[in-house]
Design a protein around this motif. Structure first.
Motif, PDB file in Angstrom:
ATOM      1  N   ALA A 197       0.937  -1.219   0.030  1.00 39.75           N
ATOM      2  CA  ALA A 197      -0.153   0.036   0.003  1.00 39.75           C
ATOM      3  C   ALA A 197       0.891   1.274  -0.016  1.00 39.75           C
ATOM      4  O   ALA A 197       0.839   2.302  -0.700  1.00 39.75           O
ATOM      5  CB  ALA A 197      -1.019   0.144   1.353  1.00 39.75           C
ATOM      6  N   ALA A 198       1.846   1.297   0.940  1.00 43.82           N
ATOM      7  CA  ALA A 198       2.883   2.394   1.053  1.00 43.82           C
ATOM      8  C   ALA A 198       3.460   2.574  -0.537  1.00 43.82           C
ATOM      9  O   ALA A 198       3.388   3.474  -1.090  1.00 43.82           O
ATOM     10  CB  ALA A 198       3.888   2.126   2.083  1.00 43.82           C
ATOM     11  N   MET A 199       3.681   1.540  -1.386  1.00 40.79           N
ATOM     12  CA  MET A 199       4.745   1.745  -2.191  1.00 40.79           C
ATOM     13  C   MET A 199       3.550   2.200  -3.455  1.00 40.79           C
ATOM     14  O   MET A 199       3.929   2.919  -4.452  1.00 40.79           O
ATOM     15  CB  MET A 199       5.467   0.546  -2.726  1.00 40.79           C
ATOM     16  N   HIS A 200       2.176   1.715  -3.462  1.00 38.44           N
ATOM     17  CA  HIS A 200       1.426   2.202  -4.545  1.00 38.44           C
ATOM     18  C   HIS A 200       1.032   3.700  -4.212  1.00 38.44           C
ATOM     19  O   HIS A 200       1.153   4.321  -5.186  1.00 38.44           O
ATOM     20  CB  HIS A 200       0.165   1.441  -4.181  1.00 38.44           C
ATOM     21  N   ARG A 201       0.982   4.057  -3.155  1.00 39.01           N
ATOM     22  CA  ARG A 201       0.706   5.553  -2.637  1.00 39.01           C
ATOM     23  C   ARG A 201       1.848   6.472  -3.036  1.00 39.01           C
ATOM     24  O   ARG A 201       1.588   7.569  -3.930  1.00 39.01           O
ATOM     25  CB  ARG A 201       0.393   5.877  -1.205  1.00 39.01           C
ATOM     26  N   LEU A 202       2.902   5.871  -2.967  1.00 40.79           N
ATOM     27  CA  LEU A 202       4.118   6.663  -2.906  1.00 40.79           C
ATOM     28  C   LEU A 202       4.379   6.897  -4.639  1.00 40.79           C
ATOM     29  O   LEU A 202       4.648   7.856  -5.030  1.00 40.79           O
ATOM     30  CB  LEU A 202       5.278   6.116  -2.313  1.00 40.79           C
ATOM     31  N   GLY A 203       3.949   5.820  -5.454  1.00 39.79           N
ATOM     32  CA  GLY A 203       4.277   5.886  -6.661  1.00 39.79           C
ATOM     33  C   GLY A 203       3.038   6.839  -7.589  1.00 39.79           C
ATOM     34  O   GLY A 203       3.431   7.367  -8.405  1.00 39.79           O
ATOM     35  N   THR A 204       2.057   6.607  -7.015  1.00 39.33           N
ATOM     36  CA  THR A 204       0.987   7.379  -7.606  1.00 39.33           C
ATOM     37  C   THR A 204       1.115   8.993  -7.430  1.00 39.33           C
ATOM     38  O   THR A 204       1.183   9.600  -8.365  1.00 39.33           O
ATOM     39  CB  THR A 204      -0.535   6.803  -7.121  1.00 39.33           C
ATOM     40  N   ALA A 205       1.522   9.121  -6.112  1.00 42.66           N
ATOM     41  CA  ALA A 205       1.619  10.625  -5.777  1.00 42.66           C
ATOM     42  C   ALA A 205       2.596  11.384  -6.380  1.00 42.66           C
ATOM     43  O   ALA A 205       2.727  12.458  -6.992  1.00 42.66           O
ATOM     44  CB  ALA A 205       1.682  10.751  -4.088  1.00 42.66           C
ATOM     45  N   TYR A 206       3.922  10.539  -6.444  1.00 40.38           N
ATOM     46  CA  TYR A 206       5.214  11.245  -7.186  1.00 40.38           C
ATOM     47  C   TYR A 206       4.952  11.217  -8.590  1.00 40.38           C
ATOM     48  O   TYR A 206       5.311  12.223  -9.317  1.00 40.38           O
ATOM     49  CB  TYR A 206       6.307  10.441  -6.533  1.00 40.38           C
ATOM     50  N   ALA A 207       4.202  10.317  -9.237  1.00 40.79           N
ATOM     51  CA  ALA A 207       4.054  10.162 -10.813  1.00 40.79           C
ATOM     52  C   ALA A 207       3.299  11.381 -11.046  1.00 40.79           C
ATOM     53  O   ALA A 207       3.380  12.180 -11.850  1.00 40.79           O
ATOM     54  CB  ALA A 207       3.504   9.041 -11.356  1.00 40.79           C
TER      55      ALA A 207
END
Length: 248
Positions: free
Chosen positions: A73-83
């Motif tokens: 979940a953390a990696m998904h949120r990080l990737g989405t927000a940074y992209a």
């Protein structure tokens, strides 16, 4: 072929995020700071601890501890927000990162140390500079505790194992001995599996693994799996039954 994500019994993982098609994921230091601030936010929210990190031009290495099972979940949120940030800022259209982050479990103290060393030496491996000269990693958090960083790093486990900051710097400077294989997302063929197993096992022959005391046997089985070997490959090389390998 997509390999099912392995779950770490220890809670430690080496995670790699790569730009889609090898593209850059950061244009400048402002982008790097945004990435680190977002990582700080989502890792804290989901109970993921950062043990080591290195932010390169087109990929990121992270050694993480995930006791709360919040990693995906953390990696998904990080990737989405940074992209979203990157695309808004640059006008980029399409995927910024590869669809799926890569990870491998870290199941022993020795493998944890090798992972941390590998991460910090990534700039030198890429021909950029030595670990101590590279500003976008957790190296300074280890050698200068209390130094400011956008991303909080838990250095306690590694420094306890190595005996302090000076020993950490010396350990990283040794550059390793090629025993460590980072996550690649690809399954090893049998020739590669034999080579990796030999490096993991050292002086222990694969056929001797099943004769070792259970605790030592299982440690080596876990390290072989963490290095990328499948259950069937470990079974074929060691003669240990697949159910034992899977449970180890």
């Amino acid at each position: 072929m997509r390999v099912p994500r392995q779950v770490s019994r220890s809670g430690y993982y080496h995670v790699v995020i790569k730009g889609d098609g090898g593209q850059a994921i950061c244009e400048d230091d402002a982008d790097r700071r945004v990435f680190l601030r977002l990582a700080e936010r989502y890792f804290a929210e989901l109970g993921v601890s950062v043990i080591a990190w290195c932010l390169m031009e087109n990929h990121v290495h992270l050694v993480l501890r995930d006791d709360a099972e919040g990693l995906s979940a953390a990696m998904h949120r990080l990737g989405t927000a940074y992209a979203r940030h990157y695309n808004d800022r640059t006008g980029h259209v399409g995927h910024l990162f590869r669809e799926r982050f890569m990870s491998s479990p870290i199941e022993s103290e020795s493998y944890l140390l090798e992972a941390v060393r590998y991460v910090h030496n990534n700039p030198e491996k890429a021909g950029v500079c030595r670990a101590e000269e590279y500003p976008w990693s957790s190296y300074s958090s280890y050698v200068a505790p209390g130094s400011s960083s956008e991303l909080t790093v838990d250095t306690s486990a590694v420094l306890d194992l190595l005996g302090g900051e000076k020993n950490f710097a010396e350990f990283v400077a040794e550059r390793g001995n090629c025993l460590y294989r980072p996550p690649s997302g690809k399954r090893l063929d049998d020739t590669e599996a034999r080579d990796v197993a030999a490096r993991v096992l050292g002086d222990v022959s694969p056929v001797e693994v099943k004769k070792l005391p259970v605790e030592r046997r299982n440690q080596l089985l876990r390290e072989m799996r963490a290095a990328g070997l499948s259950v069937r490959q470990v079974e074929r090389l060691t003669g240990v039954g697949r159910n034992i390998v899977a449970r180890a």
